[in-house]
Design a protein around this motif. Structure first.
Motif, PDB file in Angstrom:
ATOM      1  N   ARG A   1       0.863  -1.182   0.000  1.00 46.31           N
ATOM      2  CA  ARG A   1       0.000   0.000   0.000  1.00 46.31           C
ATOM      3  C   ARG A   1       0.899   1.233   0.000  1.00 46.31           C
ATOM      4  N   TRP A   2       0.871   1.987  -1.095  1.00 41.21           N
ATOM      5  CA  TRP A   2       1.693   3.188  -1.233  1.00 41.21           C
ATOM      6  C   TRP A   2       0.908   4.393  -0.707  1.00 41.21           C
ATOM      7  N   THR A   3       1.470   5.060   0.272  1.00 41.50           N
ATOM      8  CA  THR A   3       0.780   6.162   0.932  1.00 41.50           C
ATOM      9  C   THR A   3       1.600   7.438   0.832  1.00 41.50           C
ATOM     10  N   LEU A   4       0.928   8.571   0.920  1.00 38.99           N
ATOM     11  CA  LEU A   4       1.601   9.862   0.971  1.00 38.99           C
ATOM     12  C   LEU A   4       1.867  10.205   2.434  1.00 38.99           C
ATOM     13  N   ALA A   5       3.125  10.158   2.829  1.00 41.74           N
ATOM     14  CA  ALA A   5       3.504  10.454   4.213  1.00 41.74           C
ATOM     15  C   ALA A   5       3.976  11.901   4.305  1.00 41.74           C
ATOM     16  N   LEU A   6       3.735  12.520   5.459  1.00 45.13           N
ATOM     17  CA  LEU A   6       4.103  13.922   5.640  1.00 45.13           C
ATOM     18  C   LEU A   6       4.370  14.185   7.112  1.00 45.13           C
ATOM     19  N   PRO A   7       5.063  15.276   7.412  1.00 45.38           N
ATOM     20  CA  PRO A   7       5.310  15.616   8.817  1.00 45.38           C
ATOM     21  C   PRO A   7       4.009  15.757   9.597  1.00 45.38           C
ATOM     22  N   ASP A   8       4.062  15.379  10.854  1.00 39.90           N
ATOM     23  CA  ASP A   8       2.875  15.409  11.702  1.00 39.90           C
ATOM     24  C   ASP A   8       2.588  16.836  12.186  1.00 39.90           C
ATOM     25  N   LEU A   9       2.409  17.725  11.217  1.00 36.66           N
ATOM     26  CA  LEU A   9       2.121  19.135  11.451  1.00 36.66           C
ATOM     27  C   LEU A   9       0.997  19.551  10.511  1.00 36.66           C
ATOM     28  N   THR A  10       0.424  20.702  10.718  1.00 37.54           N
ATOM     29  CA  THR A  10      -0.592  21.198   9.792  1.00 37.54           C
ATOM     30  C   THR A  10       0.083  21.602   8.489  1.00 37.54           C
ATOM     31  N   PRO A  11      -0.262  20.963   7.370  1.00 36.00           N
ATOM     32  CA  PRO A  11       0.413  21.285   6.110  1.00 36.00           C
ATOM     33  C   PRO A  11      -0.054  22.621   5.552  1.00 36.00           C
ATOM     34  N   PRO A  12       0.776  23.273   4.738  1.00 36.44           N
ATOM     35  CA  PRO A  12       0.346  24.517   4.088  1.00 36.44           C
ATOM     36  C   PRO A  12      -0.779  24.237   3.092  1.00 36.44           C
ATOM     37  N   PRO A  13      -1.508  25.277   2.671  1.00 40.30           N
ATOM     38  CA  PRO A  13      -2.699  25.060   1.832  1.00 40.30           C
ATOM     39  C   PRO A  13      -2.432  24.266   0.559  1.00 40.30           C
ATOM     40  N   HIS A  14      -1.309  24.528  -0.137  1.00 38.52           N
ATOM     41  CA  HIS A  14      -1.100  23.823  -1.397  1.00 38.52           C
ATOM     42  C   HIS A  14      -0.808  22.338  -1.167  1.00 38.52           C
ATOM     43  N   VAL A  15      -0.153  22.000  -0.066  1.00 37.53           N
ATOM     44  CA  VAL A  15       0.088  20.593   0.253  1.00 37.53           C
ATOM     45  C   VAL A  15      -1.213  19.924   0.676  1.00 37.53           C
ATOM     46  N   ARG A  16      -2.012  20.631   1.459  1.00 41.25           N
ATOM     47  CA  ARG A  16      -3.311  20.094   1.865  1.00 41.25           C
ATOM     48  C   ARG A  16      -4.193  19.867   0.636  1.00 41.25           C
ATOM     49  N   ALA A  17      -4.133  20.770  -0.320  1.00 45.87           N
ATOM     50  CA  ALA A  17      -4.922  20.605  -1.545  1.00 45.87           C
ATOM     51  C   ALA A  17      -4.459  19.378  -2.329  1.00 45.87           C
TER      52      ALA A  17
END
Length: 308
Positions: free
Chosen positions: A276-292
């Protein structure tokens, strides 16, 4: 007997497939319209029918028609599906003003498999883009730890403290890389039990143990030992060891679509768990373009990478 909670097993993508087939009444045209394989359409419909406990379509060699259950489901789903699509379009429009480049860390050829996601993201957010940066499994977190990447495509689990798993974007099976002269090379498929007594490469100390055990376990499901052999810190180092007959190695099945290597044969592993390939990211609130970008991935849902 129909089991409780069956409706919860049907995903938005399956609803889209059902409604498209209910309009087209043709598996081939439905697959072409949704940019899917015909097998994927058939699998989705069969899965929905099993979940709901009844046939949705009558199929013959010449025609496809809706059953009474199928007609009822079509009529009841259409308004709700239209509302969901409108809500998603509204959310996309509301966030269309976001801008920025998502720095996405990936391994090897996988940017190719992300083409549809990137295209959809750019279409929804014209002020945004995606830039790829490569990482190796032998040091998988260097770029995202250093801030060189906003998001990282990696197979689950995500064992690194401070990172969290985002949406799953695709899944796939696994193959075993073996030397051309190996007795396994002539088989149409192998089992994890065939790794018993064989040697697999050592991916190095920076690769998480969870990854190593998930891809190259220490023992077969039956408990027989799998030997840990010479180190290999890159994909091509693995292939060189395999070609020399010094190791075999389980790999994700997409490698059989994109790679050939002298002396190496890829054989499907019939009982390996899906990756299962997932998009991992820092455990912080992402900026709007990353959230989009993450929202776009969730809206598209996971797809299956088929082996060659």
């Amino acid at each position: 007997m129909r089991r409780e909670g069956a409706a919860a097993d049907v995903e938005l993508r399956d609803i889209e497939i059902f409604l498209a087939l209910a309009e087209e009444l043709h598996f081939g045209r439905t697959a072409q319209r949704l940019h899917l394989s015909q097998a994927r359409v058939s699998q989705s419909i069969s899965r929905q029918e099993r979940s709901l406990g009844g046939a949705l379509f009558d199929r013959s060699t010449r025609t496809v028609t809706l059953t009474p259950l199928g007609r009822r489901l079509r009529d009841e789903l259409r308004p709700g599906y239209r509302m969901i699509r409108q809500a998603l379009a509204g959310a996309a429009a509301a966030s269309a003003s976001c801008s920025g480049t998502v720095r996405l860390a990936v391994m090897g050829v996988l940017p190719v498999e992300l083409g549809a996601l990137v295209e959809e993201f750019r279409a929804r957010h014209p002020g945004c883009d995606v830039a790829f940066t490569e990482f190796h499994f032998s040091d998988p977190f260097a770029r995202i730890r250093s801030g060189q990447a906003d998001v990282q495509l990696m197979w689950a689990p995500v064992p690194e403290p401070g990172l969290r798993a985002g949406p799953v974007v695709f899944t796939e099976g696994r193959v075993l890389a073996v030397a051309e002269g190996s007795e396994l090379a002539s088989r149409t498929r192998v089992s994890l039990e065939d790794l018993a007594g064989r040697t697999v490469p050592d991916p190095g100390g920076r690769a998480p143990d969870e990854w190593r055990r998930a891809m190259c376990p220490d023992r077969t499901p039956g408990g027989r030992l799998i030997h840990r052999g010479p180190p290999a810190l890159t994909f091509h180092e693995i292939l060189a060891l395999v070609a020399a007959g010094r190791a075999v190695c389980p790999l994700n099945s997409h490698v059989s679509r994109y790679y050939t290597y002298p002396g190496v044969v890829f054989v499907p592993i019939e009982d390996a768990p899906a990756t299962r390939w997932t998009l991992a990211l820092p455990d912080l609130t992402p900026p709007p373009h990353v959230r989009a970008f993450l929202d776009t991935a969730r809206a598209l849902g996971p797809r299956r990478i088929e082996a060659r």
